[in-house]
Write a protein that holds these residues in place. Sequence first.
Motif, PDB file in Angstrom:
ATOM      1  N   PRO A  48       0.799  -1.247   0.000  1.00 19.19           N
ATOM      2  CA  PRO A  48       0.000   0.000   0.000  1.00 19.19           C
ATOM      3  C   PRO A  48       0.822   1.283   0.000  1.00 19.19           C
ATOM      4  CG  PRO A  48      -0.814  -1.535   1.652  1.00 19.19           C
ATOM      5  CD  PRO A  48       0.454  -2.118   1.135  1.00 19.19           C
ATOM      6  N   ARG A  49       2.093   1.179   0.366  1.00 17.53           N
ATOM      7  CA  ARG A  49       2.924   2.392   0.366  1.00 17.53           C
ATOM      8  C   ARG A  49       3.058   2.986  -1.030  1.00 17.53           C
ATOM      9  NH1 ARG A  49       7.612   2.470   4.813  1.00 17.53           N
ATOM     10  NH2 ARG A  49       6.281   2.060   6.579  1.00 17.53           N
ATOM     11  N   ILE A 104      -3.205  11.547   5.564  1.00 15.16           N
ATOM     12  CA  ILE A 104      -2.462  11.130   6.764  1.00 15.16           C
ATOM     13  C   ILE A 104      -3.403  10.696   7.879  1.00 15.16           C
ATOM     14  CG2 ILE A 104      -0.860  11.917   8.580  1.00 15.16           C
ATOM     15  CD1 ILE A 104       0.384  13.784   6.492  1.00 15.16           C
ATOM     16  N   VAL A 105      -4.409  11.550   8.166  1.00 13.44           N
ATOM     17  CA  VAL A 105      -5.265  11.286   9.338  1.00 13.44           C
ATOM     18  C   VAL A 105      -6.354  10.269   9.018  1.00 13.44           C
ATOM     19  CG1 VAL A 105      -6.733  12.361  11.084  1.00 13.44           C
ATOM     20  CG2 VAL A 105      -4.776  13.598  10.180  1.00 13.44           C
ATOM     21  N   MET A 106      -7.081  10.499   7.924  1.00 15.48           N
ATOM     22  CA  MET A 106      -8.208   9.602   7.610  1.00 15.48           C
ATOM     23  C   MET A 106      -7.734   8.322   6.928  1.00 15.48           C
ATOM     24  SD  MET A 106     -10.879  12.417   6.280  1.00 15.48           S
ATOM     25  CE  MET A 106     -11.389  13.759   7.309  1.00 15.48           C
ATOM     26  N   SER A 110       1.377   6.314   4.702  1.00 19.42           N
ATOM     27  CA  SER A 110       2.757   6.355   5.180  1.00 19.42           C
ATOM     28  C   SER A 110       3.350   7.721   4.837  1.00 19.42           C
ATOM     29  CB  SER A 110       3.571   5.251   4.491  1.00 19.42           C
ATOM     30  OG  SER A 110       4.925   5.581   4.482  1.00 19.42           O
ATOM     31  N   VAL A 111       3.859   8.404   5.857  1.00 18.26           N
ATOM     32  CA  VAL A 111       4.353   9.771   5.650  1.00 18.26           C
ATOM     33  C   VAL A 111       5.606   9.775   4.779  1.00 18.26           C
ATOM     34  CG1 VAL A 111       5.135  11.854   6.808  1.00 18.26           C
ATOM     35  CG2 VAL A 111       3.405  10.449   7.853  1.00 18.26           C
TER      36      VAL A 111
ATOM     37  N   PHE B 101      -1.820  15.583  14.419  1.00 15.95           N
ATOM     38  CA  PHE B 101      -2.777  14.473  14.299  1.00 15.95           C
ATOM     39  C   PHE B 101      -2.166  13.078  14.357  1.00 15.95           C
ATOM     40  CE2 PHE B 101      -4.591  18.061  11.917  1.00 15.95           C
ATOM     41  CZ  PHE B 101      -5.703  18.281  12.708  1.00 15.95           C
ATOM     42  N   ALA B 102      -0.883  12.966  14.083  1.00 13.07           N
ATOM     43  CA  ALA B 102      -0.293  11.624  14.064  1.00 13.07           C
ATOM     44  C   ALA B 102       1.031  11.615  14.803  1.00 13.07           C
ATOM     45  CB  ALA B 102      -0.115  11.172  12.618  1.00 13.07           C
ATOM     46  N   ASN B 103       1.077  12.300  15.931  1.00 15.48           N
ATOM     47  CA  ASN B 103       2.334  12.440  16.667  1.00 15.48           C
ATOM     48  C   ASN B 103       2.746  11.110  17.300  1.00 15.48           C
ATOM     49  OD1 ASN B 103       4.445  13.262  18.276  1.00 15.48           O
ATOM     50  ND2 ASN B 103       3.467  15.214  18.781  1.00 15.48           N
TER      51      ASN B 103
END
Lengths: 141, 106
Positions: A48-49, A104-106, A110-111, B101-103
């Motif tokens: 998925p990355r 990122i949130v929902m 991967s950042v 939000f993702a800390n």
Amino acid sequence: MTRIIQKIEAGLYRRGFVHEETRILVRNQLALTLVVVLIGCIGGWAWPRLFDFAAGAVLASWNFYFLSKFVHRVLEKQQAAVTGMLFRFYGRLILTGVALYALIVMGGSSVIALLAGLSTVVVTVLIWAVTRMRGKNIKEA
Amino acid sequence: MRKFLMIALNTVALLSIASLAFASDAAPEVLGNIMWGSAIGMAIAAAGCGIGQGLGLKAACEGTARNPEASGKIQVMLILGLAFVESLAIYALVVNLLLLFANPFV
């Protein structure tokens, strides 16, 4: 692939990218994104990355396309350049922020993959610089 | 002025680290500091990038007005510069979104 690149270039020309170097830069970015999206669609199901990488590349291309289009127009007409630049910059930043928030949130993306996708512009610029340097060497020789 | 700025920045840094060190888990002070940090960080990044882009564009317009024949080269360099500046703003945005939000440390 050459036909696709030519089609992209023709489409860009129709949309007002008259200046050749700018058109080549945007074309390269769009072609690179197309490749990354294809890889993401094929390999994303297993890893998925790759989806996140493709999403980052699409965001970077979107920003780069509209930035180039605006600069192209402003340098031709030179109307309300600085104000327009600031407004468009913040507009794009807000939209990018919303998209990144969603990813990122929902989406739990991967950042690192997202940042790699967002850095495709740097790769495009590097490719452009290398091809330019090569061209110069050939001309000088 | 420089001395005052250094003292102020050091105080802010020490205060931020102290609250983080004393917190066993996500204490309200830590969350408050994170929110302040990300808000101020994003404000500085966006303002700096916005001003930088505006100044770059101003210089490019002036250069084109002085020498219209060089507009092509100026345009390419400007787009590259603006793309890099914008990337910096987006990186700052990602870091701030992560902090909020993702800390991973909270």
